[in-house]
Enzyme design. Structure first.
Site, PDB file in Angstrom:
ATOM      1  N   GLY A  56       0.722  -1.138  -0.029  1.00  0.00           N
ATOM      2  CA  GLY A  56       0.098  -0.056  -0.125  1.00  0.00           C
ATOM      3  C   GLY A  56       0.854   1.285  -0.069  1.00  0.00           C
ATOM      4  O   GLY A  56       1.874   1.212   0.320  1.00  0.00           O
TER       5      GLY A  56
ATOM      6  N   CYS B  60       5.283  -6.332   1.754  1.00  0.00           N
ATOM      7  CA  CYS B  60       5.707  -4.834   1.878  1.00  0.00           C
ATOM      8  C   CYS B  60       4.856  -3.935   2.862  1.00  0.00           C
ATOM      9  O   CYS B  60       5.179  -4.102   4.013  1.00  0.00           O
ATOM     10  CB  CYS B  60       5.393  -4.093   0.399  1.00  0.00           C
ATOM     11  SG  CYS B  60       6.149  -2.601   0.193  1.00  0.00           S
ATOM     12  N   TYR B  61       3.830  -3.182   2.665  1.00  0.00           N
ATOM     13  CA  TYR B  61       2.957  -2.441   3.844  1.00  0.00           C
ATOM     14  C   TYR B  61       2.534  -3.592   4.693  1.00  0.00           C
ATOM     15  O   TYR B  61       2.475  -3.220   5.990  1.00  0.00           O
ATOM     16  CB  TYR B  61       2.013  -1.700   3.162  1.00  0.00           C
ATOM     17  CG  TYR B  61       1.274  -1.136   3.936  1.00  0.00           C
ATOM     18  CD1 TYR B  61       1.459   0.524   4.583  1.00  0.00           C
ATOM     19  CD2 TYR B  61       0.203  -1.506   4.772  1.00  0.00           C
ATOM     20  CE1 TYR B  61       0.733   0.949   5.495  1.00  0.00           C
ATOM     21  CE2 TYR B  61      -0.583  -0.760   5.651  1.00  0.00           C
ATOM     22  CZ  TYR B  61      -0.349   0.467   6.087  1.00  0.00           C
ATOM     23  OH  TYR B  61      -0.965   1.142   7.053  1.00  0.00           O
TER      24      TYR B  61
ATOM     25  N   HIS C 298       8.021  -7.387  -3.133  1.00  0.00           N
ATOM     26  CA  HIS C 298       6.899  -7.570  -3.679  1.00  0.00           C
ATOM     27  C   HIS C 298       6.848  -9.099  -4.761  1.00  0.00           C
ATOM     28  O   HIS C 298       7.406  -9.077  -5.724  1.00  0.00           O
ATOM     29  CB  HIS C 298       6.376  -6.654  -4.765  1.00  0.00           C
ATOM     30  CG  HIS C 298       5.829  -5.423  -4.181  1.00  0.00           C
ATOM     31  ND1 HIS C 298       4.482  -5.331  -3.846  1.00  0.00           N
ATOM     32  CD2 HIS C 298       6.484  -4.391  -3.651  1.00  0.00           C
ATOM     33  CE1 HIS C 298       4.237  -4.179  -3.160  1.00  0.00           C
ATOM     34  NE2 HIS C 298       5.617  -3.596  -3.133  1.00  0.00           N
TER      35      HIS C 298
ATOM     36  N   SER D  36     -24.192 -10.381 -26.179  1.00  0.00           N
ATOM     37  CA  SER D  36     -23.364  -9.350 -27.419  1.00  0.00           C
ATOM     38  C   SER D  36     -22.750 -10.359 -28.259  1.00  0.00           C
ATOM     39  O   SER D  36     -22.152  -9.957 -29.605  1.00  0.00           O
ATOM     40  CB  SER D  36     -22.327  -8.570 -26.609  1.00  0.00           C
ATOM     41  OG  SER D  36     -21.336  -9.601 -26.250  1.00  0.00           O
ATOM     42  N   GLY D  37     -22.522 -11.416 -28.202  1.00  0.00           N
ATOM     43  CA  GLY D  37     -21.921 -12.574 -29.117  1.00  0.00           C
ATOM     44  C   GLY D  37     -20.360 -12.380 -28.471  1.00  0.00           C
ATOM     45  O   GLY D  37     -19.468 -13.361 -29.017  1.00  0.00           O
ATOM     46  N   GLY D  38     -19.865 -11.541 -27.499  1.00  0.00           N
ATOM     47  CA  GLY D  38     -18.630 -11.688 -27.126  1.00  0.00           C
ATOM     48  C   GLY D  38     -18.304 -12.960 -26.372  1.00  0.00           C
ATOM     49  O   GLY D  38     -19.270 -13.658 -25.853  1.00  0.00           O
ATOM     50  N   VAL D  39     -17.070 -13.264 -25.711  1.00  0.00           N
ATOM     51  CA  VAL D  39     -16.572 -14.291 -25.020  1.00  0.00           C
ATOM     52  C   VAL D  39     -17.562 -14.325 -23.581  1.00  0.00           C
ATOM     53  O   VAL D  39     -17.712 -15.266 -23.321  1.00  0.00           O
ATOM     54  CB  VAL D  39     -15.039 -14.233 -24.859  1.00  0.00           C
ATOM     55  CG1 VAL D  39     -14.666 -15.147 -23.913  1.00  0.00           C
ATOM     56  CG2 VAL D  39     -14.227 -14.404 -26.039  1.00  0.00           C
ATOM     57  N   ASP D  40     -17.398 -12.968 -23.057  1.00  0.00           N
ATOM     58  CA  ASP D  40     -17.962 -13.142 -21.487  1.00  0.00           C
ATOM     59  C   ASP D  40     -19.548 -13.560 -21.672  1.00  0.00           C
ATOM     60  O   ASP D  40     -19.869 -14.333 -20.659  1.00  0.00           O
ATOM     61  CB  ASP D  40     -17.790 -11.780 -20.860  1.00  0.00           C
ATOM     62  CG  ASP D  40     -16.284 -11.191 -20.961  1.00  0.00           C
ATOM     63  OD1 ASP D  40     -15.118 -12.093 -20.948  1.00  0.00           O
ATOM     64  OD2 ASP D  40     -15.883 -10.123 -20.764  1.00  0.00           O
ATOM     65  N   SER D  41     -20.200 -12.715 -22.518  1.00  0.00           N
ATOM     66  CA  SER D  41     -21.561 -13.139 -22.556  1.00  0.00           C
ATOM     67  C   SER D  41     -21.977 -14.287 -23.069  1.00  0.00           C
ATOM     68  O   SER D  41     -22.962 -15.105 -22.476  1.00  0.00           O
ATOM     69  CB  SER D  41     -22.559 -11.991 -23.380  1.00  0.00           C
ATOM     70  OG  SER D  41     -22.019 -12.032 -24.610  1.00  0.00           O
ATOM     71  N   THR D  42     -21.121 -15.018 -23.756  1.00  0.00           N
ATOM     72  CA  THR D  42     -21.400 -16.217 -24.436  1.00  0.00           C
ATOM     73  C   THR D  42     -21.272 -17.268 -23.389  1.00  0.00           C
ATOM     74  O   THR D  42     -21.929 -18.195 -23.162  1.00  0.00           O
ATOM     75  CB  THR D  42     -20.524 -16.505 -25.683  1.00  0.00           C
ATOM     76  OG1 THR D  42     -20.843 -15.637 -26.676  1.00  0.00           O
ATOM     77  CG2 THR D  42     -20.848 -17.930 -26.296  1.00  0.00           C
TER      78      THR D  42
ATOM     79  N   GLU E  91       4.958 -10.767  -5.971  1.00  0.00           N
ATOM     80  CA  GLU E  91       3.950 -10.926  -7.047  1.00  0.00           C
ATOM     81  C   GLU E  91       4.307 -10.330  -8.339  1.00  0.00           C
ATOM     82  O   GLU E  91       3.725 -10.811  -9.373  1.00  0.00           O
ATOM     83  CB  GLU E  91       2.453 -10.398  -6.695  1.00  0.00           C
ATOM     84  CG  GLU E  91       2.684  -8.790  -6.750  1.00  0.00           C
ATOM     85  CD  GLU E  91       3.030  -8.319  -5.068  1.00  0.00           C
ATOM     86  OE1 GLU E  91       2.733  -7.293  -4.784  1.00  0.00           O
ATOM     87  OE2 GLU E  91       3.862  -9.049  -4.530  1.00  0.00           O
TER      88      GLU E  91
ATOM     89  N   LYS F  28     -10.263 -12.608 -16.995  1.00  0.00           N
ATOM     90  CA  LYS F  28     -10.570 -12.867 -18.764  1.00  0.00           C
ATOM     91  C   LYS F  28      -9.915 -14.212 -18.950  1.00  0.00           C
ATOM     92  O   LYS F  28     -10.628 -15.145 -19.675  1.00  0.00           O
ATOM     93  CB  LYS F  28     -10.012 -11.775 -19.316  1.00  0.00           C
ATOM     94  CG  LYS F  28     -10.323 -12.038 -20.795  1.00  0.00           C
ATOM     95  CD  LYS F  28     -11.949 -11.540 -21.232  1.00  0.00           C
ATOM     96  CE  LYS F  28     -12.084 -11.283 -22.512  1.00  0.00           C
ATOM     97  NZ  LYS F  28     -13.544 -10.639 -22.674  1.00  0.00           N
TER      98      LYS F  28
END
Length: 528
Positions: free
Chosen positions: A53, A80-81, A185, A239-245, A187, A384
Site C-alpha cells: 500500500g 511490503c506494507y 513484492h 453481445s456474442g462476445g466471449v464473456d456473455s457467451t 507478485e 478474462k
C-alpha cells in the site's frame, strides 16, 4: 473449497497477487482491509495475505486491519506494507528509512532453512525449491522493492530471515504462529522466483492442495445458479462476445429453457456479426434467443454526438429502453444474468474506493430498479483468461473462446467523432481486413486484441495521378493477460504492409493507415 483472503491496503499490485494465487490453482478473493472480523470468519479463509500500500504505518491515519486477523490460527503473509503493519500491530517498531528503496534490490538470506520454509519444499512443479540452483545463494536473490519505511525493532517471537543493504528486515517469520512477511513484492515479474515464494506459502506453510480448476468451478456454478433461480425465468443480454457467451452457456447448462437471451443489434457491430450471433445461438447452442434490430434507434440517439462519454451514455440509455421492452414480453422473468468479471468487482471493493473514472464501463450499472430483477453473475469470480478456460471446458469452439474483446458501445467508440452510417461502413470494411489478416497469421495467439479506429481527420493523398482527400485509419494491436495493462504488439512489417495496402486499395474513402504504438498505461486499449 480452499479459499485465500487477500486484504487490500491500496497497492497497485493487489490484483497481481490474486492472479498469481489463481495461477497456482488456489481460489482467492480480494477484500478491503476494513472488512469486519465477522465477515472474515464467515469467509473461512485457509490463509490470509496482506497487500502492499502507498501509506506509511507511522501516519496517524494509516490503514489497518482488525488485530484479531493475526490470532485466527490461519497462516498470514504480509507483503511490503503488510510486513510493516504486521510488525507495528504485533509489538515491533517501524521508522522512516534514511534512504527509500525502489526498484530491484539484492536479497541476502540469513536463514536459508526458514525463508518461507523453502528448503523443505520438494523440487517438483509449482512447489519447486527456491534454493535449488542459483536462487538465494551467491549474489543473492533479486527482488522488487517499493517502500520508504523500515522495521527498527522486530515484534516479539519473530526472527529475521532475510535483509538487503537498506532493509535490515527484508523478511521475517514467527513459525509457531505461521506468520510470515516480506518487504519486497513476490507478485511482480521483477522478483526472481516470486511465484515460487507465494507457492511455498500456500502449499508448504498453509498446507493447501491447489485443486481449484475450471471443471470444479463449472460444477459449483451450475449448482449455485439452479438453487438461486429455482423455477423462475432469467434473461441475459447477449453481445456474442466471449464473456456473455460463456455466461449464457453456463447458465443454460444450469436452468435450460428457463433462460432467454436477448440480442440487441445496435447497428454498431462488426461486419457480419449480427448474423453470426443469431446462427450460433439458435442452431448450435439451441438457446432461446430474442433478436431485436434497434439500429435505427441507436443511430438516431447518436446523431450529432461526438464526445466519447456522451456516446456511451446515449448507447446505454437506448440499450436499457430496448432491453426493457424485450424482457417485458417474456413471462415469469425474475432474474437478470450478466457477464461481469472479477476485475470489475475488484475495482468496486478496492480500499481506495473505485478508481477515477477514465471511461464508464459497459458491464457496470444494470437495468432500472423498476424491472425488479435479481442479478445472476456466474463469472464475477473470474479473470478474462479464466473465462476462456471455462469456455473451452464447456466445449465452446476455440475461435469463439479466443474471439477479440469488443466494447459494449461497439464501433461507436472506434469511430472518433460523430457516428454516421457512411463512416460506420468504412470502419467495418477496414476492420474486417485487419481482423482477417491477423487471424491468418501464425502468431495471432500472442496478441490480446486487434482492431481498427477511424479518425475524424482527412489527409491529402494521390491515387492514379489524382489528388485524394480521405479519412485516416489507425490499426491497434496489443499484448496483455487480462486487459488491465497492455503493450503494443510488434507485428511483422510484411503483415503491416499487407494490412495498409489492402485498406487503401479496397476501402474507398481511406487513403492513409497508421499504427498505434502506445501502451496501457498511459494510453487505454480503446481510443475512446
Amino acid at each position: 473449497m480452499e479459499k485465500v483472503l487477500i486484504l487490500d491496503f491500496g497497492s497497485q499490485y493487489t490484483m497481481l497477487i490474486a492472479r498469481r494465487v489463481r495461477e497456482l490453482k488456489v481460489y482467492c478473493e480480494i477484500q478491503p482491509c476494513t472488512i469486519p472480523l465477522h465477515e472474515i470468519r464467515a469467509f473461512n479463509p485457509a490463509a490470509i495475505i496482506l497487500s502492499g500500500g502507498p501509506a506509511s504505518v507511522t501516519a496517524p491515519d494509516a490503514p489497518r486491519c482488525d488485530r484479531e486477523v493475526f490470532a485466527l490460527g490461519v497462516p498470514v503473509l504480509g507483503i511490503c506494507y503488510g510486513l510493516q503493519l504486521m510488525a507495528a500491530m504485533l509489538g515491533g517498531e517501524v521508522e522512516k528509512s534514511e534512504q527509500r528503496e525502489y526498484g530491484q534490490a539484492t536479497l541476502a538470506i540469513d536463514d536459508p532453512a526458514d525463508l518461507l520454509a523453502l528448503s523443505a519444499v520438494p523440487a517438483d512443479g509449482p512447489r519447486a525449491n527456491l534454493h535449488s540452483a542459483d536462487a538465494g545463494r551467491g549474489d543473492g536473490l533479486l527482488v522488487w522493492m517499493s517502500h520508504g519505511d523500515r522495521i527498527r525493532k522486530l515484534p516479539p517471537g519473530f526472527a529475521v530471515i532475510a535483509h538487503t543493504d537498506n532493509s535490515p528486515v527484508a523478511a521475517m517469520s514467527d513459525p509457531s504462529r505461521r506468520l510470515y512477511a516480506v518487504q519486497f513484492h513476490p507478485e511482480v515479474a521483477h522478483t526472481q522466483r516470486g511465484k515460487e515464494i507465494l507457492s511455498n506459502f500456500l502449499f508448504r506453510i498453509a498446507g493447501l492442495k491447489g485443486d481449484w480448476n475450471m471443471a470444479s468451478f463449472i460444477r459449483q456454478s451450475v449448482a449455485r445458479i439452479r438453487e438461486r433461480v429455482g423455477a423462475a425465468g432469467i434473461v441475459m443480454g447477449l453481445s456474442g462476445g466471449v464473456d456473455s457467451t460463456v455466461a449464457a452457456v453456463l447458465t443454460h447448462r444450469a436452468v435450460g429453457d428457463q433462460l432467454t437471451c436477448i440480442f440487441v443489434d445496435n447497428g454498431l457491430l462488426r461486419l457480419g456479426e449480427a448474423e453470426g450471433v443469431e446462427k450460433l445461438f439458435r442452431e448450435h447452442y439451441q438457446i432461446r434467443l430474442e433478436a431485436v434490430d434497434a439500429s435505427a434507434e441507436f443511430l438516431a440517439a447518436l446523431l450529432g454526438v461526438a464526445d466519447p462519454e456522451e456516446k456511451r451514455k446515449a448507447i446505454g440509455r437506448v440499450f436499457i429502453e430496448v432491453f426493457e421492452r424485450a424482457a417485458a414480453r417474456i413471462p415469469g422473468v425474475e432474474f437478470l444474468g450478466q457477464g461481469t468479471l472479477y476485475p470489475d468487482v475488484i475495482e468496486s471493493v478496492s480500499f481506495r474506493g473505485p478508481s477515477a473514472t477514465i471511461k464508464s464501463h459497459h458491464n457496470v450499472g444494470g437495468l432500472p430498479e423498476r424491472m425488479r430483477l435479481s442479478l445472476v453473475e456466474p463469472l464475477r469470480e473470474l479473470f478474462k483468461d479464466e473465462v476462456r478456460e471455462v469456455g473451452l471446458e464447456l466445449g465452446l469452439p476455440e475461435e469463439l473462446v479466443w474471439r477479440q474483446p469488443f466494447p459494449g458501445p461497439g464501433l461507436a467508440v472506434r469511430l472518433l467523432g460523430e457516428v454516421t452510417p457512411e463512416r460506420l461502413e468504412l470502419l467495418r470494411k477496414a476492420d474486417a481486413i485487419v481482423t482477417g489478416e491477423i487471424e491468418g497469421w501464425e502468431g495471432r495467439r500472442q496478441v490480446w486484441q486487434y482492431f481498427t479506429v477511424l479518425l475524424p481527420v482527412r489527409s491529402v493523398g494521390v491515387m492514379g495521378d489524382e489528388r485524394t482527400y480521405e479519412y485516416v485509419a489507425a490499426v491497434r494491436a496489443v499484448k496483455s493477460v487480462d486487459g488491465m495493462t497492455a503493450d503494443w504488439a510488434d507485428l511483422p512489417h510484411p503483415l503491416l504492409a499487407r494490412i495498409g495496402n489492402r485498406i487503401i486499395n479496397e476501402v474507398r474513402g481511406i487513403n492513409r493507415v497508421v499504427y498505434d504504438i502506445s501502451s496501457k498505461p498511459p494510453a487505454t486499449i480503446e481510443w475512446e
